[in-house]
Design an enzyme around this catalytic site. Structure first.
Site, PDB file in Angstrom:
ATOM      1  CG  HIS A 179      -1.585  -1.479  -1.454  1.00 47.57           C
ATOM      2  ND1 HIS A 179      -0.488  -1.947  -0.766  1.00 47.57           N
ATOM      3  CD2 HIS A 179      -1.290  -1.640  -2.781  1.00 47.57           C
ATOM      4  CE1 HIS A 179       0.432  -2.373  -1.622  1.00 47.57           C
ATOM      5  NE2 HIS A 179      -0.030  -2.193  -2.842  1.00 47.57           N
ATOM      6  CG  PHE A 180      -3.207   2.189  -4.537  1.00 45.33           C
ATOM      7  CD1 PHE A 180      -2.324   2.577  -5.532  1.00 45.33           C
ATOM      8  CD2 PHE A 180      -3.615   0.869  -4.511  1.00 45.33           C
ATOM      9  CE1 PHE A 180      -1.863   1.684  -6.484  1.00 45.33           C
ATOM     10  CE2 PHE A 180      -3.165  -0.040  -5.455  1.00 45.33           C
ATOM     11  CZ  PHE A 180      -2.277   0.367  -6.438  1.00 45.33           C
TER      12      PHE A 180
END
Length: 293
Positions: free
Chosen positions: A270-271
């Site tokens: 996600h990051f």
């Protein structure tokens, strides 16, 4: 030494917008094309601390903290309602307070429905969009959304309480690391700051309110798609393909409404900026330079 001194410096400011004291980071020439960075949950503009100087030689880069996040301050008497409509209204007022006539949007997670609302309100201002795991399609919602979707369908105190562990220090650290093959690449500063700010009085309930209101974004997806088709903004989707929240199908779906959209999948979660910053910068700069206004 001259090479070191050429690195753009980032300054830090507050501005009043929509009755909110909005904190933001800025770097780059004041007369350069603007790139507006909108962060996601549970982070703040701090997540862009390394991206900003890598763009600011060519662009005026501006990254605000959304209401409820980072260092943005809501006066006690403001009576702020934490919905995505409210976040977008405040950020729209923020762009007007800074006299931003046009800008490219970099949207991540919560920044996507916030930014897409801005784009629908004033499409003439948006000269390009970069979506980094910023979803606009139902097929982009991964299985990790199931507890929140249950809360949408049945907003009971019990279903609300199920979500509370995601707002703890361990829950936030997990979100940073999930789907990332080498967790040693994740710096502790980001999730540690997020967790500390999450514990401010009332902020957990604010975040639970936003979890519930995320359903309003899904209802708006057809309007986002109409905006894409009618305004045809240049769009780059650069995506962590192991993200359990916003899965690669969401990146590829942009090409249904924007056939010229560019899609890049990176082997991370996600990051994506935590592990693939330089790859994102290279892809993003090439894209922006093709379309800059």
């Amino acid at each position: 030494m001259s090479e070191f001194l050429s690195i753009p410096y980032t300054s830090h400011h507050f501005v009043q917008a929509d009755g909110v004291r909005v904190f933001y980071r800025e770097a780059g020439p004041v007369d350069a094309p603007v790139v507006l960075l909108l962060h996601g949950f549970p982070s703040s503009s701090f997540q862009y601390r390394e991206l900003i100087p890598r763009l600011a030689d060519r662009y005026r880069v501006i990254a605000p903290d959304l209401p409820g996040f980072g260092f943005t301050e809501i006066p006690q008497g403001r009576g702020y309602t934490y919905t995505f409509d409210s976040l977008a209204k405040t950020i729209l007022a923020f762009t007007e307070a800074l006299n931003l006539a046009t800008y490219a949007l970099y949207v991540f997670d919560y920044g996507a429905p916030t930014g897409f609302r801005l784009a629908m309100t004033a499409p003439e201002r948006v000269w390009a969009i970069v979506s980094q795991n910023g979803n606009a399609y139902e097929e982009g919602l991964g299985d990790a959304w199931q507890p929140i979707q249950r809360y949408w369908r049945d907003p009971t105190p019990e279903n609300r309480d199920v979500l509370r562990p995601a707002l703890t220090s361990e829950g936030i650290r997990h979100e940073y690391g999930v789907g990332i093959p080498d967790s040693s690449l994740i710096k502790p500063e980001g999730y540690t700051l997020d967790a500390a700010l999450m514990q401010r009085p009332g902020n957990v309930e604010t975040q639970l309110d936003l979890f519930l209101d995320y359903a309003s974004n899904v209802r708006l997806y057809p309007e986002f798609h109409r905006y894409f088709r009618e305004s045809n903004p240049p769009l780059l989707a650069v995506w962590g393909e192991f993200d359990p929240y916003f899965i690669p199908a969401g990146a590829k779906a942009f090409q249904r409404d924007l056939p010229s959209a560019v899609v890049h999948l990176l082997p991370t979660g996600h990051f994506a900026l935590e592990t693939h910053l330089e790859e994102v910068v290279k892809i993003m700069r090439e894209f922006l330079q093709t379309h800059e206004s």
